[in-house]
Design a protein around this motif. Structure first.
Motif, PDB file in Angstrom:
ATOM      1  N   VAL A   1      20.853  45.075  40.112  1.00 36.84           N
ATOM      2  CA  VAL A   1      19.520  45.639  40.321  1.00 36.84           C
ATOM      3  C   VAL A   1      18.978  45.108  41.640  1.00 36.84           C
ATOM      4  O   VAL A   1      18.805  43.903  41.819  1.00 36.84           O
ATOM      5  N   ASN A   2      18.724  46.029  42.564  1.00 36.09           N
ATOM      6  CA  ASN A   2      18.227  45.675  43.893  1.00 36.09           C
ATOM      7  C   ASN A   2      16.711  45.877  43.916  1.00 36.09           C
ATOM      8  O   ASN A   2      16.219  46.984  44.129  1.00 36.09           O
ATOM      9  N   LEU A   3      15.966  44.804  43.676  1.00 31.46           N
ATOM     10  CA  LEU A   3      14.510  44.918  43.573  1.00 31.46           C
ATOM     11  C   LEU A   3      13.844  45.446  44.844  1.00 31.46           C
ATOM     12  O   LEU A   3      12.890  46.233  44.757  1.00 31.46           O
ATOM     13  N   PRO A   4      14.278  45.054  46.067  1.00 31.48           N
ATOM     14  CA  PRO A   4      13.636  45.617  47.267  1.00 31.48           C
ATOM     15  C   PRO A   4      13.721  47.135  47.352  1.00 31.48           C
ATOM     16  O   PRO A   4      12.888  47.765  48.013  1.00 31.48           O
ATOM     17  N   ALA A   5      14.717  47.743  46.674  1.00 31.66           N
ATOM     18  CA  ALA A   5      14.852  49.201  46.719  1.00 31.66           C
ATOM     19  C   ALA A   5      13.671  49.896  46.068  1.00 31.66           C
ATOM     20  O   ALA A   5      13.377  51.057  46.378  1.00 31.66           O
TER      21      ALA A   5
ATOM     22  N   ILE B   1       8.787  57.333  52.901  1.00 27.42           N
ATOM     23  CA  ILE B   1      10.051  57.716  53.537  1.00 27.42           C
ATOM     24  C   ILE B   1      10.463  56.681  54.580  1.00 27.42           C
ATOM     25  O   ILE B   1      11.626  56.249  54.629  1.00 27.42           O
ATOM     26  N   LEU B   2       9.511  56.272  55.415  1.00 28.14           N
ATOM     27  CA  LEU B   2       9.810  55.284  56.449  1.00 28.14           C
ATOM     28  C   LEU B   2      10.228  53.945  55.837  1.00 28.14           C
ATOM     29  O   LEU B   2      11.224  53.331  56.260  1.00 28.14           O
ATOM     30  N   ALA B   3       9.484  53.499  54.822  1.00 26.54           N
ATOM     31  CA  ALA B   3       9.822  52.226  54.182  1.00 26.54           C
ATOM     32  C   ALA B   3      11.190  52.302  53.509  1.00 26.54           C
ATOM     33  O   ALA B   3      11.984  51.356  53.593  1.00 26.54           O
ATOM     34  N   GLY B   4      11.468  53.431  52.856  1.00 31.63           N
ATOM     35  CA  GLY B   4      12.762  53.586  52.212  1.00 31.63           C
ATOM     36  C   GLY B   4      13.908  53.589  53.205  1.00 31.63           C
ATOM     37  O   GLY B   4      14.977  52.999  52.956  1.00 31.63           O
ATOM     38  N   ALA B   5      13.685  54.237  54.343  1.00 32.91           N
ATOM     39  CA  ALA B   5      14.720  54.265  55.375  1.00 32.91           C
ATOM     40  C   ALA B   5      14.978  52.866  55.923  1.00 32.91           C
ATOM     41  O   ALA B   5      16.129  52.488  56.191  1.00 32.91           O
ATOM     42  N   MET B   6      13.915  52.081  56.079  1.00 33.40           N
ATOM     43  CA  MET B   6      14.081  50.723  56.590  1.00 33.40           C
ATOM     44  C   MET B   6      14.830  49.843  55.599  1.00 33.40           C
ATOM     45  O   MET B   6      15.675  49.035  55.979  1.00 33.40           O
ATOM     46  N   VAL B   7      14.536  50.013  54.301  1.00 33.53           N
ATOM     47  CA  VAL B   7      15.262  49.245  53.282  1.00 33.53           C
ATOM     48  C   VAL B   7      16.727  49.663  53.259  1.00 33.53           C
ATOM     49  O   VAL B   7      17.632  48.817  53.184  1.00 33.53           O
ATOM     50  N   TYR B   8      16.974  50.963  53.343  1.00 32.62           N
ATOM     51  CA  TYR B   8      18.345  51.488  53.262  1.00 32.62           C
ATOM     52  C   TYR B   8      19.203  50.995  54.431  1.00 32.62           C
ATOM     53  O   TYR B   8      20.390  50.710  54.277  1.00 32.62           O
TER      54      TYR B   8
ATOM     55  N   GLY C   1      19.651  55.299  38.916  1.00 31.55           N
ATOM     56  CA  GLY C   1      20.795  54.674  38.269  1.00 31.55           C
ATOM     57  C   GLY C   1      20.489  53.255  37.812  1.00 31.55           C
ATOM     58  O   GLY C   1      20.942  52.824  36.747  1.00 31.55           O
ATOM     59  N   MET C   2      19.718  52.519  38.615  1.00 31.90           N
ATOM     60  CA  MET C   2      19.352  51.150  38.226  1.00 31.90           C
ATOM     61  C   MET C   2      18.446  51.153  37.000  1.00 31.90           C
ATOM     62  O   MET C   2      18.583  50.300  36.107  1.00 31.90           O
ATOM     63  N   LEU C   3      17.515  52.115  36.934  1.00 33.26           N
ATOM     64  CA  LEU C   3      16.653  52.213  35.767  1.00 33.26           C
ATOM     65  C   LEU C   3      17.463  52.502  34.510  1.00 33.26           C
ATOM     66  O   LEU C   3      17.224  51.928  33.443  1.00 33.26           O
ATOM     67  N   ALA C   4      18.417  53.415  34.627  1.00 30.75           N
ATOM     68  CA  ALA C   4      19.261  53.751  33.474  1.00 30.75           C
ATOM     69  C   ALA C   4      20.095  52.545  33.041  1.00 30.75           C
ATOM     70  O   ALA C   4      20.305  52.306  31.849  1.00 30.75           O
ATOM     71  N   HIS C   5      20.595  51.779  33.990  1.00 30.50           N
ATOM     72  CA  HIS C   5      21.395  50.594  33.680  1.00 30.50           C
ATOM     73  C   HIS C   5      20.567  49.558  32.911  1.00 30.50           C
ATOM     74  O   HIS C   5      21.045  48.960  31.929  1.00 30.50           O
ATOM     75  N   LEU C   6      19.326  49.348  33.332  1.00 31.17           N
ATOM     76  CA  LEU C   6      18.458  48.402  32.640  1.00 31.17           C
ATOM     77  C   LEU C   6      18.184  48.849  31.212  1.00 31.17           C
ATOM     78  O   LEU C   6      18.127  48.028  30.283  1.00 31.17           O
TER      79      LEU C   6
END
Length: 490
Positions: free
Chosen positions: A3-7, A32-39, A340-345
């Motif tokens: 689980v990647n919490l920053p995502a 969108i900008l924040a997500g791109a920076m994390v990615y 996918g991370m939510l489903a895994h949890l």
């Protein structure tokens, strides 16, 4: 799966900004900008390249144009143009004069919006676009608040499509169900069975009817001028004929494209193989053509018609920008693998005694976060089936019904959902205002649905679960009506 919490940070940022500020585009852009920076792990050049990539692939990807996105955008522009033709060419005034002798009250007007939503059942997005645009003049004539119009539009689009196997949702969901090898019944029978336990979709439609009948929940009613008995007779066909063209063509072209592409006979096979986007676009184009010809026949000049076309196209600019950003943030969410991370949890921590209700809440959270019921369906139907088969096989169908209901609920409330955005913009109100005013009703129905799903989990059966869900809904909606009426009076 780790689980990647920053995502989750870009997603939380988008939701918070969308709910706090009035500028949906700003919230989506920041997310969108924040997500791109994390990615890209805060690499400036890679972030820019990634942003350009996800922007371009909404329209062109893997060597081919993205026909679904292009068709939806084209249909939006065409429906915006048709609305302006109606308004500027006198069709709305003539139709309103004709309605004076038939719809005499706001109650009848509100119920008329819902009825039109039932007629445009072929697709959720199409319903949001068509009903909102066409009913804007009706809501203005009878002084129905735009937020209330958006609520009626949204509440009778996706929930209805989730129940009808002959809507565009039906073949998609049936195909997902067909991928479950241990399904105890046929995919079509399973879809019908799931609809019978979809508390949220059914109760949402029922509550919207009650709200339309009572007319509460959106502040004090706007003052309405008395209807004049001396109003002119009016000509309804300037508006009705293009609308009938739109409705008939959307159904006919959908079935026609499906019949040409299907490998097997039958309406269900046709719907599964139909190109809904192209049918939506072509139906709107045909309706606009009919509208232009009728306006020209009434004496409207070519210059005036050209101005109407330009004005209609420009009026859809904000809605198109928001929709494009909604698609982009959906790509970011998919690339960050949040769903996918939510489903895994859930697979790790979900208690068997809360399986069905837990599935409802999980899918609601996932659809709210992603703004996509279809994306949640694609992920959670196979995962939910696997979890249910391991935890409680007898609850397989109730758990899958909870997946459908939770996905529709989360999508219904999400400020980044395309149906929420389109319901609002086509009704003439801000997406933020629509989400906030719709939320009390959605939460009330969701709480009642949660009771029903927990009763299914406890073995009460469909009849007992429905009885308790309906009783809960009546009590909660009654309390909500009392509270809202007191608030409006104060």
């Amino acid at each position: 799966m780790d689980v990647n919490l920053p995502a989750f940070l870009p997603l939380v940022l988008t939701l918070v900004l969308a709910l706090i500020f009035r500028h949906t585009l700003l919230a989506l852009g920041a997310g969108i900008l924040a997500g791109a920076m994390v990615y890209t792990q805060l690499q400036p050049q890679q972030t820019l390249e990634y942003l350009l990539d996800i922007a371009s692939r909404q329209l062109y990807r893997d060597g081919q144009w993205q026909s679904w996105h292009l068709d939806v955008l084209a249909a939006m522009v065409l429906l915006g143009v048709m609305t302006q033709l109606f308004a500027r060419g006198g069709a709305v005034t003539a139709f309103g004069d004709w309605l004076y002798t038939r719809i005499r009250t706001r109650r009848q007007a509100r119920l008329g919006v819902i009825l039109l939503g039932w007629l445009v059942f072929i697709d959720g997005i199409f319903s949001c676009l068509a009903v909102g645009h066409v009913c804007q003049p009706l809501s203005e004539r009878y002084q129905i608040r735009r937020e209330q119009l958006a609520y009626f539009v949204d509440s009778n689009a996706s929930p209805l499509c989730a129940l009808l196997p002959f809507s565009s949702w039906g073949p998609y969901l049936i195909a997902l169900l067909a991928g479950i090898s241990f399904l105890p019944v046929s995919p079509l029978s399973a879809f019908v069975e799931l609809g019978q336990m979809n508390f949220y979709a059914v109760l949402t439609i029922a509550v919207s009817l009650y709200v339309a009948w009572q007319g509460f929940g959106f502040g004090r009613e706007l003052p309405q001028a008395p209807l004049s008995a001396a109003v002119s007779k009016g000509n309804p066909w300037l508006l009705l004929l293009p609308m009938l063209t739109l409705l008939v063509a959307s159904v006919g072209l959908t079935l026609w494209s499906g019949a040409n592409n299907a490998q097997a006979p039958g309406v269900m096979a046709w719907l599964a193989a139909a190109d809904i986007g192209a049918a939506m676009r072509n139906a709107a184009l045909l309706a606009v053509t009919v509208c232009l010809l009728m306006m020209r026949a009434t004496g409207r000049s070519l210059r005036e018609l050209l101005a109407d076309l330009v004005h209609g196209t420009r009026s859809m600019g904000l809605a198109i920008g928001i929709l494009l950003c909604t698609w982009m943030i959906g790509s970011v969410i998919k690339d960050l693998k949040i769903a996918g991370m939510l489903a895994h949890l859930a697979e790790i921590y979900l208690n068997p005694s809360l399986l069905v209700a837990g599935m409802f809440l999980l899918c609601a959270l996932m659809a709210f976060a992603t703004g996509s019921s279809w994306g949640t369906f694609a992920i959670m139907i196979p995962i939910g089936a696997e979890i249910a088969s391991q935890v409680a096989p007898e609850l397989l169908l109730p758990a899958l019904s909870a997946v459908l209901a939770g996905s529709v609920f989360g999508d219904h409330c999400s400020p980044i959902s395309d149906t929420s955005v389109l319901s609002a913009t086509s009704s003439g109100c801000e997406p933020r205002a629509h989400v906030l005013t719709q939320l009390p009703f959605a939460l009330t129905v969701a709480a009642s649905s949660l009771v029903g799903f927990q009763m299914l989990n406890a073995g009460f059966g469909k009849l007992g679960s429905w009885s308790l869900a309906i009783i809960s809904c009546i009590v909660l909606v009654g309390g909500l009506q009392w509270w809202m009426s007191r608030r409006a009076e104060g």
